[in-house]
Scaffold this motif. Structure first.
Motif, PDB file in Angstrom:
ATOM      1  N   LEU A   1       8.940  10.639  40.021  1.00  0.00           N
ATOM      2  CA  LEU A   1       9.212  10.427  41.448  1.00  0.00           C
ATOM      3  C   LEU A   1       9.778  11.590  42.241  1.00  0.00           C
ATOM      4  O   LEU A   1       9.254  11.866  43.237  1.00  0.00           O
ATOM      5  CB  LEU A   1      10.478   9.264  41.799  1.00  0.00           C
ATOM      6  N   TYR A   2      10.555  12.359  41.251  1.00  0.00           N
ATOM      7  CA  TYR A   2      11.205  13.478  41.944  1.00  0.00           C
ATOM      8  C   TYR A   2      10.071  14.747  41.992  1.00  0.00           C
ATOM      9  O   TYR A   2      10.081  15.210  43.251  1.00  0.00           O
ATOM     10  CB  TYR A   2      12.284  13.988  40.919  1.00  0.00           C
ATOM     11  N   ASP A   3       9.412  15.064  40.941  1.00  0.00           N
ATOM     12  CA  ASP A   3       8.263  15.859  41.056  1.00  0.00           C
ATOM     13  C   ASP A   3       7.222  15.622  42.205  1.00  0.00           C
ATOM     14  O   ASP A   3       6.289  16.642  42.444  1.00  0.00           O
ATOM     15  CB  ASP A   3       7.798  16.272  39.561  1.00  0.00           C
ATOM     16  N   SER A   4       6.791  14.492  42.166  1.00  0.00           N
ATOM     17  CA  SER A   4       5.640  13.926  43.159  1.00  0.00           C
ATOM     18  C   SER A   4       6.111  13.715  44.479  1.00  0.00           C
ATOM     19  O   SER A   4       5.420  13.291  45.494  1.00  0.00           O
ATOM     20  CB  SER A   4       4.974  12.781  42.585  1.00  0.00           C
ATOM     21  N   LYS A   5       7.525  14.177  44.677  1.00  0.00           N
ATOM     22  CA  LYS A   5       8.084  13.940  46.111  1.00  0.00           C
ATOM     23  C   LYS A   5       8.064  12.471  46.566  1.00  0.00           C
ATOM     24  O   LYS A   5       7.764  12.233  47.683  1.00  0.00           O
ATOM     25  CB  LYS A   5       7.319  14.715  47.141  1.00  0.00           C
ATOM     26  N   GLY A   6       8.441  11.634  45.433  1.00  0.00           N
ATOM     27  CA  GLY A   6       8.381  10.111  45.677  1.00  0.00           C
ATOM     28  C   GLY A   6       9.729   9.368  46.045  1.00  0.00           C
ATOM     29  O   GLY A   6       9.964   8.233  46.032  1.00  0.00           O
ATOM     30  N   ILE A   7      10.770  10.393  46.607  1.00  0.00           N
ATOM     31  CA  ILE A   7      12.092   9.984  46.898  1.00  0.00           C
ATOM     32  C   ILE A   7      12.549  10.429  48.069  1.00  0.00           C
ATOM     33  O   ILE A   7      12.161  11.396  48.533  1.00  0.00           O
ATOM     34  CB  ILE A   7      13.153  10.140  45.763  1.00  0.00           C
ATOM     35  N   PHE A   8      13.470   9.705  48.712  1.00  0.00           N
ATOM     36  CA  PHE A   8      13.982  10.100  50.069  1.00  0.00           C
ATOM     37  C   PHE A   8      15.010  10.963  49.855  1.00  0.00           C
ATOM     38  O   PHE A   8      15.901  10.789  48.753  1.00  0.00           O
ATOM     39  CB  PHE A   8      14.271   9.133  50.890  1.00  0.00           C
TER      40      PHE A   8
ATOM     41  N   SER B   1       8.915  16.802  28.004  1.00  0.00           N
ATOM     42  CA  SER B   1      10.288  16.368  27.999  1.00  0.00           C
ATOM     43  C   SER B   1      10.032  15.967  29.484  1.00  0.00           C
ATOM     44  O   SER B   1      10.244  16.760  30.362  1.00  0.00           O
ATOM     45  CB  SER B   1      10.871  17.793  27.862  1.00  0.00           C
ATOM     46  N   ALA B   2      10.685  14.694  29.422  1.00  0.00           N
ATOM     47  CA  ALA B   2      10.837  14.116  30.956  1.00  0.00           C
ATOM     48  C   ALA B   2      12.063  14.687  31.543  1.00  0.00           C
ATOM     49  O   ALA B   2      12.510  15.072  32.708  1.00  0.00           O
ATOM     50  CB  ALA B   2      11.141  12.612  30.633  1.00  0.00           C
ATOM     51  N   LEU B   3      13.075  15.047  30.869  1.00  0.00           N
ATOM     52  CA  LEU B   3      14.350  15.684  31.430  1.00  0.00           C
ATOM     53  C   LEU B   3      14.093  17.124  31.974  1.00  0.00           C
ATOM     54  O   LEU B   3      14.425  17.376  33.173  1.00  0.00           O
ATOM     55  CB  LEU B   3      15.536  15.885  30.275  1.00  0.00           C
ATOM     56  N   VAL B   4      13.416  17.944  31.171  1.00  0.00           N
ATOM     57  CA  VAL B   4      13.116  19.163  31.785  1.00  0.00           C
ATOM     58  C   VAL B   4      11.941  19.302  32.739  1.00  0.00           C
ATOM     59  O   VAL B   4      11.724  19.812  33.748  1.00  0.00           O
ATOM     60  CB  VAL B   4      12.570  20.256  30.631  1.00  0.00           C
ATOM     61  N   GLY B   5      10.737  18.168  32.320  1.00  0.00           N
ATOM     62  CA  GLY B   5       9.550  18.037  33.354  1.00  0.00           C
ATOM     63  C   GLY B   5       8.515  18.597  32.762  1.00  0.00           C
ATOM     64  O   GLY B   5       7.159  18.882  33.305  1.00  0.00           O
TER      65      GLY B   5
ATOM     66  N   VAL C   1       4.863  16.427  32.742  1.00  0.00           N
ATOM     67  CA  VAL C   1       4.843  14.996  33.573  1.00  0.00           C
ATOM     68  C   VAL C   1       4.080  15.335  34.687  1.00  0.00           C
ATOM     69  O   VAL C   1       2.982  14.680  34.828  1.00  0.00           O
ATOM     70  CB  VAL C   1       6.552  14.788  33.719  1.00  0.00           C
ATOM     71  N   VAL C   2       4.496  16.065  35.625  1.00  0.00           N
ATOM     72  CA  VAL C   2       3.824  16.403  36.869  1.00  0.00           C
ATOM     73  C   VAL C   2       3.216  17.918  36.597  1.00  0.00           C
ATOM     74  O   VAL C   2       1.953  18.219  36.700  1.00  0.00           O
ATOM     75  CB  VAL C   2       4.464  16.299  37.971  1.00  0.00           C
ATOM     76  N   GLU C   3       4.362  18.739  36.371  1.00  0.00           N
ATOM     77  CA  GLU C   3       3.671  20.094  36.070  1.00  0.00           C
ATOM     78  C   GLU C   3       3.462  20.422  34.450  1.00  0.00           C
ATOM     79  O   GLU C   3       4.106  19.854  33.587  1.00  0.00           O
ATOM     80  CB  GLU C   3       4.933  21.212  36.316  1.00  0.00           C
ATOM     81  N   ARG C   4       2.237  21.408  34.131  1.00  0.00           N
ATOM     82  CA  ARG C   4       2.116  21.532  32.860  1.00  0.00           C
ATOM     83  C   ARG C   4       3.118  22.581  32.380  1.00  0.00           C
ATOM     84  O   ARG C   4       3.721  23.430  33.084  1.00  0.00           O
ATOM     85  CB  ARG C   4       0.668  22.390  33.044  1.00  0.00           C
ATOM     86  N   SER C   5       3.328  22.320  30.868  1.00  0.00           N
ATOM     87  CA  SER C   5       4.418  23.260  30.219  1.00  0.00           C
ATOM     88  C   SER C   5       3.929  24.442  29.626  1.00  0.00           C
ATOM     89  O   SER C   5       2.835  24.513  29.175  1.00  0.00           O
ATOM     90  CB  SER C   5       5.107  22.297  29.113  1.00  0.00           C
ATOM     91  N   GLU C   6       4.934  25.597  30.104  1.00  0.00           N
ATOM     92  CA  GLU C   6       4.385  26.764  29.477  1.00  0.00           C
ATOM     93  C   GLU C   6       4.885  26.963  27.921  1.00  0.00           C
ATOM     94  O   GLU C   6       4.629  27.517  27.494  1.00  0.00           O
ATOM     95  CB  GLU C   6       5.018  27.874  30.156  1.00  0.00           C
TER      96      GLU C   6
ATOM     97  N   GLN D   1      -3.838  21.065  25.309  1.00  0.00           N
ATOM     98  CA  GLN D   1      -4.694  21.353  26.219  1.00  0.00           C
ATOM     99  C   GLN D   1      -5.033  20.188  27.058  1.00  0.00           C
ATOM    100  O   GLN D   1      -6.088  20.319  28.018  1.00  0.00           O
ATOM    101  CB  GLN D   1      -5.861  21.968  25.734  1.00  0.00           C
ATOM    102  N   GLY D   2      -4.613  19.337  26.977  1.00  0.00           N
ATOM    103  CA  GLY D   2      -4.741  17.786  27.481  1.00  0.00           C
ATOM    104  C   GLY D   2      -4.352  17.747  28.905  1.00  0.00           C
ATOM    105  O   GLY D   2      -3.402  18.749  29.357  1.00  0.00           O
ATOM    106  N   PRO D   3      -4.364  16.678  29.551  1.00  0.00           N
ATOM    107  CA  PRO D   3      -3.808  16.446  30.862  1.00  0.00           C
ATOM    108  C   PRO D   3      -2.366  16.191  31.016  1.00  0.00           C
ATOM    109  O   PRO D   3      -1.814  15.727  29.803  1.00  0.00           O
ATOM    110  CB  PRO D   3      -4.469  15.106  31.310  1.00  0.00           C
ATOM    111  N   THR D   4      -1.680  16.270  32.216  1.00  0.00           N
ATOM    112  CA  THR D   4      -0.341  16.148  32.197  1.00  0.00           C
ATOM    113  C   THR D   4      -0.374  14.590  32.471  1.00  0.00           C
ATOM    114  O   THR D   4      -1.424  13.939  32.724  1.00  0.00           O
ATOM    115  CB  THR D   4       0.361  16.661  33.539  1.00  0.00           C
ATOM    116  N   LEU D   5       0.765  13.992  32.328  1.00  0.00           N
ATOM    117  CA  LEU D   5       0.972  12.530  32.628  1.00  0.00           C
ATOM    118  C   LEU D   5       0.521  11.985  33.955  1.00  0.00           C
ATOM    119  O   LEU D   5      -0.449  11.073  34.074  1.00  0.00           O
ATOM    120  CB  LEU D   5       2.544  11.948  32.504  1.00  0.00           C
ATOM    121  N   ILE D   6       0.817  12.842  35.079  1.00  0.00           N
ATOM    122  CA  ILE D   6       0.370  12.337  36.133  1.00  0.00           C
ATOM    123  C   ILE D   6      -1.230  12.606  36.555  1.00  0.00           C
ATOM    124  O   ILE D   6      -1.806  11.704  36.871  1.00  0.00           O
ATOM    125  CB  ILE D   6       1.107  13.162  37.423  1.00  0.00           C
TER     126      ILE D   6
END
Length: 440
Positions: free
Chosen positions: A39-46, A204-208, A211-216, A222-227
């Motif tokens: 929700l946070y990374d996809s701008k899904g909260i007010f 890592s859901a806590l770090v992100g 989840v939405v952004e690819r991890s460095e 090499q697969g997809p992110t969760l979103i």
């Protein structure tokens, strides 16, 4: 275009379509945090929601870091104990798709709530906490029992897509070998269940991470992110292709001041479609009927499909009441007075074979008695064994005798007419959720 790119390119018919998914797994695997991160990374909260979470007194993060789990853990008891108790639904959308997320409890005591959330899901995200699994000397790992239980329930409920989110990878320094050992163990377990579509993601859901952004931190993945994966899943609604099923909820009459004898049958189409002139059969009575009109709040229709709430008018004057099913005359449902089903026992009170229960199937409620417990499923080994009773969270195959016949289908064919619940006659509490098996 490679296979992975193909998988991430949704066909036009699922662009902007709705995907229902749940998070599942054991306690503190990070389910609520994962949804909060989505929700946070996809701008899904007010902004006011974010401010309220930042001020929360039960925050479990250090400093100014936002405790994202509080976005779904809304009950005071959940925030105090740091666990999810009830199912929390959240809605968000990306430019490619709309989502309904069900955050389900991981604690064994609240498995009944997980069953509720899973019953309408198209996909399940099974979280595995890398810090909790035990690495064995033989190269395998020991998955938690609750991870296996939730996977088993997801399979019994025939959830189409299973995503294994190997979470908290930051706690093992993003070790690829640990991830691969967990995934190999889960795939072996999934094979014993019969789950075919399993996709794994290290995150890592806590770090992100992923989840939405690819991890460095994990260039080896090499697969997809969760979103990206959730946006790409194809959901085929089999209910539209299935035979027509219409459980009657209410018989509508005119207001008593009109000359015409209006008699309509109100309800929701659970599967298939119906058109004016179609031949139907009333079940369980077996009377034949012809569709005269299809009425809705917005006006009459020539054809209606699964998911629509309608009022059916028939050419014939028939004795039809709540609990009856209007079905396709060419493909009627199966009438059952003896039912074989897989059930998940949801009550802290064990099954009493001497007692009668209410069975709620569609809009029909009638008396039922459990005749035999055919087999009890061992969650860890997936083997079935004999049992003389059922207790909280047990999964078993049982045989029921019902007072009035049920117009039913196999759960594998039509969910709505293949599912039921058992209700305690005294307390009125739901004690079990069941899935009818016709080929057992």
């Amino acid at each position: 275009m490679n296979a992975m790119t193909d998988k991430l390119t949704p066909p036009n018919d699922i662009q902007h379509s709705l995907l229902r998914f749940i998070t599942a797994g054991s306690v503190d695997d990070g389910k609520s945090t994962l949804i909060g991160r989505l929700l946070y990374d996809s701008k899904g909260i007010f902004a006011d929601q974010l401010a309220a979470v930042s001020r929360a007194k039960h925050k479990r993060t250090v400093g100014d870091t936002i405790d994202l789990s509080l976005l779904t853990d809304g009950l005071e008891a959940e925030r105090e104990q740091g666990i999810t108790i009830d199912v929390a639904y959240r809605y968000f959308a990306t430019p490619r798709r709309k989502f309904i997320i069900a955050d389900t409890p991981g604690h064994e005591q609240y498995t009944r709530n997980m069953v509720t959330g899973a019953s309408t899901a198209d996909a399940v995200v099974i979280l595995v906490d890398v810090s909790k699994v035990k690495l064995r000397e033989d190269g395998g790992v020991d998955l938690l029992t609750q991870t296996k239980r939730h996977s088993t329930i997801a399979h019994l409920l025939q959830i189409e897509h299973v995503i294994v989110a190997v979470n908290k990878m930051d706690l093992v320094k993003y070790d690829q070998e640990v991830y691969e050992r967990i995934v190999a163990e889960y795939r072996a377990f999934a094979q014993t269940l019969g789950i075919k579509d399993v996709t794994a993601i290290p995150m890592s859901a806590l770090v992100g991470d992923n989840v939405v952004e690819r991890s460095e931190q994990m260039p080896w993945y090499q697969g997809p992110t969760l979103i990206e994966l959730l946006e790409s899943l194809t959901v085929y609604d089999e209910s539209h292709a299935a035979p027509f099923r219409f459980p009657v909820q209410l018989v509508a009459r005119h207001n008593g001041h009109e000359a015409n004898d209006f008699r309509g049958y109100m309800g929701r189409i659970e599967s298939g479609n119906v058109s004016v002139g179609d031949k139907l059969v009333v079940q369980p009575s077996g009377q034949e009927a012809t569709v005269k009109e299809i009425l809705t709040f917005d006006g009459p229709l020539q054809t209606a499909v699964a998911g629509q709430s309608i009022t059916l008018l028939l050419d014939e004057y028939l004795d039809i009441s709540r609990g009856d099913v209007l079905a396709s005359a060419a493909q009627p449902a199966t009438l059952l007075k003896q039912v074989t089903a897989d059930v998940c026992w949801l009550s802290e009170e064990p099954l009493d074979l001497r007692r009668k229960y209410w069975i709620k199937h569609g809009t029909r409620q009638t008396s039922a008695k459990v005749k035999t417990i055919d087999s009890l499923l061992d969650i860890n080994t997936q083997e079935r064994r004999s049992a003389d009773g059922l207790k909280l969270n047990d999964i078993a195959r049982i045989s029921l005798a019902v007072q009035q016949p049920l117009a039913a289908d196999a759960y594998a064919d039509i969910r709505a007419t293949g599912a039921f619940i058992l209700i305690d006659e005294v307390t009125h509490q739901t004690v079990a959720a069941g899935m009818i098996r016709l080929d057992a």
